[in-house]
Design an enzyme around this catalytic site. Sequence first.
Site, short mmCIF file in Angstrom:
data_model
loop_
_atom_site.label_atom_id
_atom_site.label_comp_id
_atom_site.label_asym_id
_atom_site.label_seq_id
_atom_site.Cartn_x
_atom_site.Cartn_y
_atom_site.Cartn_z
N ASP A 107 13.74 -9.66 42.03
CA ASP A 107 12.38 -9.15 42.19
C ASP A 107 12.19 -8.38 43.50
O ASP A 107 12.65 -7.25 43.62
CB ASP A 107 11.39 -10.31 42.03
CG ASP A 107 9.97 -9.86 41.80
OD1 ASP A 107 9.71 -8.64 41.80
OD2 ASP A 107 9.08 -10.72 41.61
N HIS A 150 7.76 -13.54 35.27
CA HIS A 150 7.01 -14.62 35.96
C HIS A 150 6.46 -15.69 34.99
O HIS A 150 6.98 -16.78 34.97
CB HIS A 150 5.87 -14.07 36.84
CG HIS A 150 6.32 -13.10 37.87
ND1 HIS A 150 7.28 -13.42 38.81
CD2 HIS A 150 5.97 -11.81 38.12
CE1 HIS A 150 7.50 -12.37 39.59
NE2 HIS A 150 6.72 -11.38 39.19
ZN LIG Z 1 8.19 -7.50 39.67
#
Ligand SMILES: [Zn+2]
Length: 349
Positions: free
Chosen positions: A264, A213
């Site tokens: 993800d 991220h």
């Molecule tokens: Zn993750």
Amino acid sequence: MGVRPPTVVASRLVAESLSLPGFVNAHSHTFQRALRGRAAGGDFWAWRENMLAAAERQTPALVRVSYEAAYREMRAAGFTAVGEFHYLGLPEAFAAREAAAAAGIELVLLHVAYARGGLSRFRQESARAYFSEIEELRADGIRVGLAPHSVRACPVDWLEEIGRYAESERIPLHVHADEQPKEIEECLAEHGCRPIELLARSGCLGERTTVIHATHADGAELDLLASTGAIICACPTTEADLGDGFLPAERIRGRGIPLCIGTDSNVRIDPFEELRELEGIARRQTGRRGIFSTDELFRFGSELGARAIGLESWPGIEIDLGRRSLQGVAPEHVAGALVAGCAADVVKG
Ligand SMILES: [Zn+2]
């Protein structure tokens, strides 16, 4: 060292298909595929409650079946390797390995260290207990990476031990950081520094590190990533779905920090869409086009993902040039058109 797939530039254009390196999905929590469409409203933290309930329901039998189905979707979408960020326990890890083998996708199991918070099934009693799980997986021939879940889930002494282990064993280290502002506020309150600064202090940043991220990373944190050679794994469709924010795309580009992609939460499984979102975010932020070149985007999707999960070779894919979304596209524009205007159905099965 294995044979590396061709780059997009050198790829072979033949009558009806185009050979490309396979895409590498560097960050997946595959059980979360089941949540798509089911957890609307609230915010990230409300979604997390639904996710924890789904995690609690997982069994080796369920993982074996549901992961094979999701891995087949990934394979059909052009992902030929996946880094499974796994926090469900050892029996489920072995089931994930079987599911990946059945689906024909290369698997690197990024086994999670979790000291506090979350569900009890995520946690180990000590860093030593965590390393014994890692050794058990390795002894069974599973390719592994270390994955301290986050600075939320691991105290500093665990981070330090994990950083040393990754360095001495020369294996990948993956960690979530800076996904949500609250995580940064908590880190500042506990440690007096931001998450990526804490990772640097505890020896967890280096060339084998992938930070997942980095959505809210500030300039100093990005400088640390650039100076240590760490990779950022962006997961744009999930980050959009969860309301995380925008990747600081141009600031990452300006520092030359390598990027890779992950699905993800698996709300979408489409490498072209992840890459298009990366470039789309950069365009919205800057008012300019082509912040990342097509070639760079393909490298994020394949070669740099493989580097992130420690793979030297992985299968290639074929693009079906007869698909409707590619009709009328000149050969020299196919690569650009794939990123700009195609979905994963252009990948030959
Ligand atoms: Zn993750």
